[in-house]
Write a protein that holds these residues in place. Sequence first.
Motif, PDB file in Angstrom:
ATOM      1  N   THR A 143      32.872  50.332  49.010  1.00  0.00           N
ATOM      2  CA  THR A 143      33.803  51.414  48.732  1.00  0.00           C
ATOM      3  C   THR A 143      34.223  51.418  47.264  1.00  0.00           C
ATOM      4  OG1 THR A 143      34.685  51.242  50.988  1.00  0.00           O
ATOM      5  CG2 THR A 143      36.072  52.360  49.357  1.00  0.00           C
ATOM      6  N   PRO A 144      34.230  52.555  46.596  1.00  0.00           N
ATOM      7  CA  PRO A 144      34.800  52.605  45.243  1.00  0.00           C
ATOM      8  C   PRO A 144      36.290  52.264  45.287  1.00  0.00           C
ATOM      9  CG  PRO A 144      33.475  54.559  45.684  1.00  0.00           C
ATOM     10  CD  PRO A 144      33.646  53.857  46.988  1.00  0.00           C
ATOM     11  N   VAL A 145      36.736  51.420  44.380  1.00  0.00           N
ATOM     12  CA  VAL A 145      38.121  50.971  44.384  1.00  0.00           C
ATOM     13  C   VAL A 145      38.767  51.201  43.022  1.00  0.00           C
ATOM     14  CG1 VAL A 145      37.782  49.253  46.209  1.00  0.00           C
ATOM     15  CG2 VAL A 145      37.440  48.592  43.816  1.00  0.00           C
ATOM     16  N   LEU A 146      40.065  51.398  43.052  1.00  0.00           N
ATOM     17  CA  LEU A 146      40.880  51.511  41.845  1.00  0.00           C
ATOM     18  C   LEU A 146      42.021  50.523  41.982  1.00  0.00           C
ATOM     19  CD1 LEU A 146      41.738  53.001  39.203  1.00  0.00           C
ATOM     20  CD2 LEU A 146      42.997  54.604  40.664  1.00  0.00           C
ATOM     21  N   LEU A 147      42.195  49.665  40.979  1.00  0.00           N
ATOM     22  CA  LEU A 147      43.265  48.682  40.996  1.00  0.00           C
ATOM     23  C   LEU A 147      44.211  48.948  39.837  1.00  0.00           C
ATOM     24  CD1 LEU A 147      40.317  47.017  41.583  1.00  0.00           C
ATOM     25  CD2 LEU A 147      42.000  45.344  42.366  1.00  0.00           C
ATOM     26  N   GLY A 148      45.516  48.873  40.111  1.00  0.00           N
ATOM     27  CA  GLY A 148      46.489  49.102  39.056  1.00  0.00           C
ATOM     28  C   GLY A 148      47.799  48.415  39.343  1.00  0.00           C
ATOM     29  N   THR A 149      48.496  48.015  38.292  1.00  0.00           N
ATOM     30  CA  THR A 149      49.759  47.297  38.466  1.00  0.00           C
ATOM     31  C   THR A 149      50.846  47.777  37.517  1.00  0.00           C
ATOM     32  OG1 THR A 149      50.803  45.116  38.507  1.00  0.00           O
ATOM     33  CG2 THR A 149      49.035  45.429  36.901  1.00  0.00           C
ATOM     34  N   GLY A 150      52.068  47.789  38.037  1.00  0.00           N
ATOM     35  CA  GLY A 150      53.240  48.013  37.216  1.00  0.00           C
ATOM     36  C   GLY A 150      53.860  46.717  36.749  1.00  0.00           C
ATOM     37  N   HIS A 151      53.246  45.590  37.123  1.00  0.00           N
ATOM     38  CA  HIS A 151      53.700  44.253  36.723  1.00  0.00           C
ATOM     39  C   HIS A 151      52.584  43.540  35.953  1.00  0.00           C
ATOM     40  CE1 HIS A 151      57.644  43.447  38.471  1.00  0.00           C
ATOM     41  NE2 HIS A 151      57.278  44.078  39.575  1.00  0.00           N
TER      42      HIS A 151
END
Length: 271
Positions: free
Chosen positions: A103-111
């Motif tokens: 599966t194509p994934v997107l990872l992101g963080t506000g920390h």
Amino acid sequence: MLDTGELRAHLIGERLAGTIATTREKSLGRYRLFAARDPRVLLGLDPERDWPFGDVLRLMGQKCGVSDDPAHASGPDVIDPDRTIAALDRFADRIAAAAALRTPVLLGTGHPHRLVDFYAALADALSSAGCPVLTPAYGVHVDIATQFGVRTRILGYVRGVAMMRETGVRGAPGTGGVHTHSPLPVRTALRAAADAQGPLPGLVIGDHGWVCGAGQLGIEAIGLADTDDPALFVGEAEGRVSEVVPLDDSVRAVSYRLLARYVLERAHLSR
């Protein structure tokens, strides 16, 4: 293979669960703001129904193990480590399913100063399993409201993990990372992916606005949340967020390494 006893001891010892640094006063204040639909704590979620303060408090008791007694109004907050472990198991199972389907994934963080290494370990493992790790809108400027007014930030990626950076900062890619609750970064990334007619993520992994913003747009999202971030748990209760792991999201970055190891071992993605 890391066993749950070792993980539980680590969670309590590092104050990721058990008695945590987040104060009861801060959590209760956020629940009241959420009940009032303050956009600062909605994190991009538009709740389907009203969530009075008492309902939010009861939900957080169910999901995190915090006291559901409104008279308990001060001191450190508490997360049940067994709830954290159970949620990590489900989180890992979802990671495994994404890997199996590439599966194509997107990872992101506000920390970025706390959690980027945790997410980067997942990004690396998913990429090795054949999942496209997406990096849309790299270098795009985003105007984000802060307590000091609207500030322009830059969307960047570190080891496959999206984060917001201050403008004009030189140095390593992770330098200048800023804390944010805003859903604007994930909306910007998703819009750029759609405009480029490239793949859209089948799964978003992260925290704060990355999870709520994606879930609100109908994209499956999983992530981590502290006791003062009720939006993710409401999103889960309403079916727009797939899994939320309750833990303190502001301890030392090194403390999350064992969690990444546990997740990847359970997902059969460790090397």
